[in-house]
Motif scaffolding. Structure first.
Motif, PDB file in Angstrom:
ATOM      1  N   ASP A 199      -5.702   3.202  43.702  1.00 25.25           N
ATOM      2  CA  ASP A 199      -4.444   3.709  43.151  1.00 25.25           C
ATOM      3  C   ASP A 199      -3.590   4.382  44.211  1.00 25.25           C
ATOM      4  O   ASP A 199      -2.358   4.248  44.197  1.00 25.25           O
ATOM      5  CB  ASP A 199      -4.725   4.706  42.020  1.00 25.25           C
ATOM      6  CG  ASP A 199      -5.162   4.023  40.737  1.00 25.25           C
ATOM      7  OD1 ASP A 199      -4.896   2.810  40.596  1.00 25.25           O
ATOM      8  OD2 ASP A 199      -5.752   4.689  39.873  1.00 25.25           O
TER       9      ASP A 199
ATOM     10  N   ARG B 227       4.644  -2.097  40.152  1.00 30.95           N
ATOM     11  CA  ARG B 227       3.216  -1.817  40.368  1.00 30.95           C
ATOM     12  C   ARG B 227       2.419  -3.121  40.421  1.00 30.95           C
ATOM     13  O   ARG B 227       1.503  -3.265  41.228  1.00 30.95           O
ATOM     14  CB  ARG B 227       2.686  -0.910  39.264  1.00 30.95           C
ATOM     15  CG  ARG B 227       1.244  -0.458  39.501  1.00 30.95           C
ATOM     16  CD  ARG B 227       0.767   0.545  38.478  1.00 30.95           C
ATOM     17  NE  ARG B 227      -0.539   1.046  38.868  1.00 30.95           N
ATOM     18  CZ  ARG B 227      -0.732   2.074  39.672  1.00 30.95           C
ATOM     19  NH1 ARG B 227       0.306   2.713  40.197  1.00 30.95           N
ATOM     20  NH2 ARG B 227      -1.958   2.470  39.981  1.00 30.95           N
TER      21      ARG B 227
ATOM     22  N   GLU C 241      -0.010  -4.309  43.438  1.00 33.15           N
ATOM     23  CA  GLU C 241      -1.411  -4.654  43.187  1.00 33.15           C
ATOM     24  C   GLU C 241      -1.718  -6.088  43.618  1.00 33.15           C
ATOM     25  O   GLU C 241      -2.802  -6.364  44.152  1.00 33.15           O
ATOM     26  CB  GLU C 241      -1.735  -4.455  41.710  1.00 33.15           C
ATOM     27  CG  GLU C 241      -1.764  -2.985  41.293  1.00 33.15           C
ATOM     28  CD  GLU C 241      -2.082  -2.798  39.820  1.00 33.15           C
ATOM     29  OE1 GLU C 241      -2.015  -3.806  39.064  1.00 33.15           O
ATOM     30  OE2 GLU C 241      -2.392  -1.661  39.416  1.00 33.15           O
TER      31      GLU C 241
END
Length: 392
Positions: free
Chosen positions: A16, A207, A211
């Motif tokens: 993260d 995001r 990722e």
């Protein structure tokens, strides 16, 4: 864990904190390249059939309308490409098309094949006979499917697109991120030099983009096999009217790709789909495979730029333009790298890829590169001369 990852035996954990760091990257945080590269190719759409029905794709034809190129047609395309100085035969087709299309399956059976992959192998052999190095992009592949064709390919590829579940992959036959990641993993396990990329604007968020890039990086760190990552925008066409990402989005996501990936992995943008001159300073160092003789069959409304236009892109950034092979030089054995070729390839010379010990290219491809014929000389001229002599 990404959707479908456990089902397909993929174990990837994205940190993260790394995602948050990548989301903060801007074009000001990356360096411009020292040169731009491209590959001269022919585009060979082996079939227009695909088991998927992605809402942005115009490549596939519905069952009953899809076609399958004959080997004679493949040979003619390859001959035209070789005559134009190309080095790459880019084979594309939809994912496992013979699974959904009974006519395609029947045609393959008539020609003596029980799957599209055995037919692809024969088509790649035709390309090699005509003096081109195959680069096949046949979508999702099991390890067994990839192994069946890997030795007749200089490199292979599949677009990851995204690790997120998105509406653009809607329908009963959806692309599953875990299956896509498994294909990348299969390539690493089989020592296949590999191209992948992300598709921007199909419903993923920022995001998801971070990722996806970090998942590619993790697989590369594990196997050292990714040669380039394409940052490709979705574009308007007859099936997609939801818009394309704007320039600011493309600049940031391209910079994120450059920041996420190690230096040896190239960042590519397709010059027929992006304002490439506006993205070079974001870390782009490759303009992909560009064809002087065939269309972009996946994006038929967006023609390839003339090779002259690639020179103009490079000149605008004050960079040299260098032609490359479909397999990046770091994957070649030392005897075939720039300045190292002496006209002979000794037994066992296949080892010595990017880590100095692994066999990244097969004896079939190695022999093609070393052959004492016009094709072999064409390949070695690309390695030897560096800066491309661009024909118009």
């Amino acid at each position: 864990m990404f959707p479908g990852a456990s089902e397909y035996g993929v174990d990837i954990a994205v940190d993260d904190a790394a995602v948050e760091d990548l989301l903060e990257v801007s074009p000001n945080d990356v360096d411009a390249p020292s040169a731009l590269t491209f590959s001269r190719n022919v585009f060979i759409p082996l079939t227009t059939a695909c088991r998927y029905t992605c809402t942005y794709c115009t490549y596939f034809d519905p069952p009953g309308q899809a076609t399958l190129l004959s080997l004679e047609e493949v040979r003619e395309i390859c001959r035209r490409g070789a005559d134009a100085g190309c080095t790459e035969a880019l084979f594309t087709f939809g994912d496992d098309p013979d699974e959904r299309y009974t006519e395609i399956h029947a045609q393959l059976a008539e020609w003596g094949h029980d799957s599209i992959h055995t037919y692809l192998r024969e088509a790649c052999e035709v390309a090699l006979e005509e003096g081109l190095l195959p680069h096949a992009n046949p979508g999702d592949q099991t390890r067994e499917q990839m192994a069946a064709v890997a030795d007749v390919n200089a490199s292979m590829g599949v677009m990851l697109e995204t690790t997120a579940e998105v509406g653009a992959h809607a329908g009963p036959r959806r692309k599953i991120p875990g299956q896509r990641l498994r294909t990348l993993q299969n390539a690493g396990e089989l020592d296949v030099a590999f191209t992948t990329g992300i598709l921007v604007g199909i419903g993923e968020n920022w995001r998801d983009r971070a990722e996806s890039l970090l998942a590619i990086r993790e697989l590369h760190e594990r196997y050292d096999h990714i040669q380039e990552v394409i940052v490709q925008p979705v574009v308007e066409n007859e099936r997609w009217a939801d818009g394309s990402p704007d320039l600011a989005t493309m600049r940031q996501v391209t910079a994120m790709a450059r920041a996420a990936l190690p230096e040896e992995v190239s960042v590519q943008v397709p010059p027929n789909l992006t304002p490439a001159t506006e993205l070079i300073d974001c870390g782009v160092d490759d303009l992909g495979g560009v064809s002087p003789v065939t269309d972009d069959h996946i994006n038929p409304d967006y023609t390839w730029p003339a090779l002259r236009e690639l020179e103009e892109i490079a000149a605008s950034a004050a960079l040299p333009l260098e032609e490359r092979l479909p397999v990046y030089e770091r994957f070649l054995p030392p005897v075939l790298r720039t300045g190292g070729f002496d006209g002979r390839v000794a037994d066992g010379a296949g080892s010595g890829g990017s880590d100095g010990s692994r066999d990244w290219i097969s004896s079939t491809i190695r022999n093609a590169l070393a052959a004492d014929d016009s094709a072999g000389e064409r390949y070695r001229a690309v390695l030897r001369d560096g800066t491309a002599t661009v024909t118009h």
